[in-house]
Design a protein around this motif. Structure first.
Motif, PDB file in Angstrom:
ATOM      1  N   ALA A 111      -5.525  22.658 -19.472  1.00 32.24           N
ATOM      2  CA  ALA A 111      -5.948  23.602 -18.206  1.00 32.24           C
ATOM      3  C   ALA A 111      -7.419  24.488 -18.841  1.00 32.24           C
ATOM      4  O   ALA A 111      -7.467  24.634 -20.025  1.00 32.24           O
ATOM      5  N   ARG A 157      -7.795  20.285 -14.829  1.00 30.10           N
ATOM      6  CA  ARG A 157      -7.335  19.650 -16.113  1.00 30.10           C
ATOM      7  C   ARG A 157      -8.366  19.033 -16.691  1.00 30.10           C
ATOM      8  O   ARG A 157      -9.008  18.121 -15.952  1.00 30.10           O
ATOM      9  N   CYS A 173      -8.942  19.478  -9.749  1.00 27.31           N
ATOM     10  CA  CYS A 173      -9.207  20.802  -9.715  1.00 27.31           C
ATOM     11  C   CYS A 173      -8.420  21.336  -8.554  1.00 27.31           C
ATOM     12  O   CYS A 173      -8.274  20.975  -7.658  1.00 27.31           O
ATOM     13  N   SER A 196      -3.374  26.587  -8.723  1.00 23.92           N
ATOM     14  CA  SER A 196      -2.812  25.486  -9.579  1.00 23.92           C
ATOM     15  C   SER A 196      -3.022  24.025  -8.807  1.00 23.92           C
ATOM     16  O   SER A 196      -3.743  24.073  -7.716  1.00 23.92           O
ATOM     17  N   ALA A 224      -4.515  30.800 -17.928  1.00 27.74           N
ATOM     18  CA  ALA A 224      -4.057  29.378 -17.856  1.00 27.74           C
ATOM     19  C   ALA A 224      -2.971  28.983 -18.710  1.00 27.74           C
ATOM     20  O   ALA A 224      -2.721  29.292 -19.665  1.00 27.74           O
ATOM     21  N   ALA A 279      -1.967  22.074 -14.195  1.00 29.69           N
ATOM     22  CA  ALA A 279      -2.542  23.242 -14.491  1.00 29.69           C
ATOM     23  C   ALA A 279      -2.236  24.159 -13.476  1.00 29.69           C
ATOM     24  O   ALA A 279      -2.147  24.040 -12.537  1.00 29.69           O
ATOM     25  N   ILE A 321      -9.286  26.301 -11.197  1.00 31.92           N
ATOM     26  CA  ILE A 321      -8.476  25.858 -12.359  1.00 31.92           C
ATOM     27  C   ILE A 321      -8.400  24.152 -12.447  1.00 31.92           C
ATOM     28  O   ILE A 321      -8.065  23.694 -11.333  1.00 31.92           O
ATOM     29  N   ASP A 376      -0.853  24.890 -19.230  1.00 31.74           N
ATOM     30  CA  ASP A 376      -0.724  23.349 -19.059  1.00 31.74           C
ATOM     31  C   ASP A 376       0.580  22.588 -19.605  1.00 31.74           C
ATOM     32  O   ASP A 376       0.530  22.421 -20.896  1.00 31.74           O
TER      33      ASP A 376
END
Length: 102
Positions: free
Chosen positions: A49, A89, A95, A19, A39, A23, A87, A41
């Motif tokens: 995400a 955004r 990230c 995470s 995923a 995200a 992951i 968001d």
């Protein structure tokens, strides 16, 4: 004769969560080195995400799969053992830390 086969992935590695601000994602082991990426968001600021993938031995990241723009978790992509994932955004540039799938 009965032959049983077991995955080489330890039970504790069957789900890997990552995470970053806004995200979140999970990699879930399927079988034979294959993983599903999920995923979500929850922020409603127009960003989403999305996973990034890096091949073994590479220094370059590429976008992987679908962008997920809701707080409900959605399937994003297939993933492969030995590759690195994080992951992110979209449009923001933040990230998570990196997970190399076993």
């Amino acid at each position: 004769m009965v032959v049983l086969a077991f995955a080489a992935v330890p039970a504790q590695a069957a789900v890997i969560s990552k995470s970053t601000t806004g995200a979140a994602g999970r990699a879930v082991y399927i079988k034979n080195g294959d993983w599903d990426l999920f995923a979500r968001d929850p922020l409603t600021d127009g960003h989403c995400a999305r996973w990034q993938e890096r091949a073994p031995g590479s220094s370059s990241w590429s976008w992987k799969g679908n962008s997920i723009c809701t707080s409900s978790e959605g399937w994003a992509a297939f993933a492969r053992s030995g590759y690195s994932y994080r992951i992110c955004r979209t449009g923001i540039g933040n990230c998570s830390s990196v997970a190399t799938l076993p």
